[in-house]
Design a protein around this motif. Structure first.
Motif, short mmCIF file in Angstrom:
data_model
loop_
_atom_site.label_atom_id
_atom_site.label_comp_id
_atom_site.label_asym_id
_atom_site.label_seq_id
_atom_site.Cartn_x
_atom_site.Cartn_y
_atom_site.Cartn_z
N UNK A 198 0.84 -1.18 0.00
CA UNK A 198 0.00 0.00 0.00
C UNK A 198 0.88 1.24 0.00
N UNK A 199 0.53 2.17 -0.87
CA UNK A 199 1.24 3.45 -0.96
C UNK A 199 0.37 4.52 -0.32
N UNK A 200 0.93 5.26 0.63
CA UNK A 200 0.16 6.28 1.35
C UNK A 200 0.77 7.65 1.09
N UNK A 201 0.19 8.41 0.13
CA UNK A 201 0.65 9.78 -0.12
C UNK A 201 0.34 10.66 1.09
N UNK A 202 0.92 11.85 1.11
CA UNK A 202 0.70 12.75 2.24
C UNK A 202 -0.64 13.48 2.15
N UNK A 203 -1.24 13.53 0.95
CA UNK A 203 -2.44 14.34 0.77
C UNK A 203 -3.66 13.58 0.27
N UNK A 204 -3.57 12.23 0.14
CA UNK A 204 -4.73 11.44 -0.30
C UNK A 204 -4.78 10.14 0.48
N UNK A 205 -5.80 9.33 0.22
CA UNK A 205 -5.92 8.04 0.89
C UNK A 205 -4.96 7.01 0.34
N UNK A 206 -4.98 5.84 0.95
CA UNK A 206 -4.08 4.76 0.58
C UNK A 206 -4.36 4.28 -0.84
N UNK A 212 4.11 -5.66 -10.71
CA UNK A 212 4.41 -5.45 -12.13
C UNK A 212 5.18 -6.65 -12.69
N UNK A 213 6.32 -6.93 -12.11
CA UNK A 213 7.12 -8.10 -12.45
C UNK A 213 8.16 -8.29 -11.35
N UNK A 214 8.55 -9.52 -11.11
CA UNK A 214 9.54 -9.77 -10.08
C UNK A 214 9.15 -9.12 -8.77
N UNK A 215 10.08 -8.36 -8.21
CA UNK A 215 9.83 -7.65 -6.95
C UNK A 215 9.48 -6.19 -7.20
N UNK A 216 9.08 -5.85 -8.42
CA UNK A 216 8.68 -4.49 -8.77
C UNK A 216 7.17 -4.36 -8.72
N UNK A 217 6.69 -3.34 -8.01
CA UNK A 217 5.26 -3.07 -7.85
C UNK A 217 4.95 -1.69 -8.40
N UNK A 218 3.69 -1.48 -8.81
CA UNK A 218 3.32 -0.26 -9.52
C UNK A 218 1.97 0.26 -9.06
N UNK A 219 1.72 1.55 -9.35
CA UNK A 219 0.41 2.17 -9.06
C UNK A 219 0.27 3.43 -9.88
N UNK A 220 -0.96 3.70 -10.32
CA UNK A 220 -1.27 4.98 -10.95
C UNK A 220 -1.50 6.01 -9.85
N UNK A 221 -0.99 7.22 -10.08
CA UNK A 221 -1.13 8.29 -9.10
C UNK A 221 -2.13 9.33 -9.62
N UNK A 228 5.70 13.44 1.11
CA UNK A 228 6.35 12.14 1.16
C UNK A 228 5.36 10.98 1.22
N UNK A 229 5.85 9.81 0.78
CA UNK A 229 5.01 8.62 0.70
C UNK A 229 5.43 7.61 1.77
N UNK A 230 4.45 7.10 2.47
CA UNK A 230 4.66 5.96 3.37
C UNK A 230 4.27 4.69 2.61
N UNK A 231 5.02 3.62 2.83
CA UNK A 231 4.73 2.35 2.16
C UNK A 231 4.49 1.27 3.20
N UNK A 232 3.39 0.54 3.07
CA UNK A 232 3.10 -0.60 3.92
C UNK A 232 3.37 -1.88 3.13
N UNK A 233 4.29 -2.68 3.64
CA UNK A 233 4.69 -3.93 2.99
C UNK A 233 4.13 -5.10 3.80
N UNK A 244 6.93 1.56 6.36
CA UNK A 244 8.09 2.43 6.09
C UNK A 244 7.57 3.86 5.98
N UNK A 245 7.63 4.59 7.07
CA UNK A 245 7.01 5.91 7.16
C UNK A 245 7.82 6.97 6.39
N UNK A 246 7.13 7.66 5.48
CA UNK A 246 7.74 8.76 4.71
C UNK A 246 9.05 8.34 4.04
N UNK A 247 9.11 7.10 3.58
CA UNK A 247 10.36 6.59 3.02
C UNK A 247 10.68 7.20 1.66
N UNK A 248 9.64 7.55 0.89
CA UNK A 248 9.86 8.17 -0.42
C UNK A 248 9.56 9.66 -0.29
#
Length: 263
Positions: A198-206, A212-221, A228-233, A244-248
């Motif tokens: 789950x990708x959690x932007x600072x100004x919208x919902x999750x 996508x392939x292998x260990x690569x994951x994707x999302x439309x924004x 900053x973006x928090x990521x829940x793995x 991972x809080x505000x990792x990106x």
């Protein structure tokens, strides 16, 4: 990487019989003997190796780890997996102990490897196509080349917890834009595998991401999405969720690496 080409089932059986007679290269096909769960103990498998004798196999593997496989904490001790190990990319990042005892050059001591690539042509449900370095580590001191010359060997393997002693790594895909984000995830301690993000932007919902392939994951924004973006793995084996809080950061850019303190 292991490759094979058989023109007919009869040819396949003939070649398999020759291999069994000439190399003592046995293939276990009983699915009840396979073990891909943590703490399940050792089971039988096959190992081959690819790439250079002391190398990481490849730096272009099907998990998306790239050149990282030759650097700490992997240190080239990695492996490609057959279909039942790679699991369409869901096996990427999982850790296994492997050891051999049947060849005179085998040390009998286990070596821990991370799955970083796919070997779709490897025969047998559980087949590890090890990096040259990892294969050599199975040998007694001074006998690595002798063991590599054996080609395919019988081994024992067990799934183990990954212990990287560092935070999770997020590698932003070069094709990411303001409206599309993709990244590879590495160094997940414990299970090693990834079941949901789950990708959690600072100004919208999750935002639920997709593999996508292998260990690569994707999302439309959506337009205007900001960091900053928090990521829940969430892992597969134990369904553990790491945040991972505000990792990106808000000023993220394609091709960059971002490390989290969480793991």
């Amino acid at each position: 990487m292991f490759t094979s080409h058989f023109s007919s089932p009869l040819t396949f059986l003939t070649v398999t019989a020759i291999l069994l007679l000439q190399t003592n290269y046995s293939v276990c096909t009983n699915p009840n003997s396979f073990n891909a769960s943590l703490g399940g103990g050792f089971s039988s498998a096959i190992a081959t190796w690819y790439g250079s004798p002391e190398g990481p196999g490849t730096t272009g593997g099907a998990c998306g780890f790239g050149v990282d496989v030759q650097n700490p904490p992997y240190n080239s001790l990695v492996s490609a997996g057959s279909n039942d190990i790679y699991l369409n990319g869901k096996g990427c990042g999982a850790c296994y102990q492997v050891k051999c005892t049947e060849n005179s050059a085998c040390s009998g001591f286990p070596v821990t490897v991370t799955i970083t690539d796919h070997c779709p042509s490897c025969p047998g449900a559980f087949h590890f196509d090890l990096s040259g370095k990892a294969f050599g580590y199975l040998a007694k001191r001074g006998q690595a080349d002798q063991l590599r010359n054996a080609g395919g060997i019988n081994i024992q393997y067990q799934r183990v917890a990954c212990n990287y002693k560092t935070g999770i790594l997020f590698k932003i895909d070069a094709g990411s834009t303001a409206n599309y984000m993709a990244f590879a995830i590495e160094l997940v301690s414990g299970d090693g595998d990834i079941g949901a993000l789950q990708l959690l932007p600072s100004n919208t919902g999750a935002i639920n991401m997709q593999q996508s392939w292998g260990a690569t994951w994707k999302a439309d924004l959506p337009n205007g999405t900001k960091g900053p973006f928090t990521v829940k793995v969430t892992t597969i084996e134990s369904r553990r969720t790491i945040t991972a809080t505000n990792v990106i950061p808000a000023n993220w850019s394609p091709g960059q690496y971002y490390h989290s303190g969480a793991n």
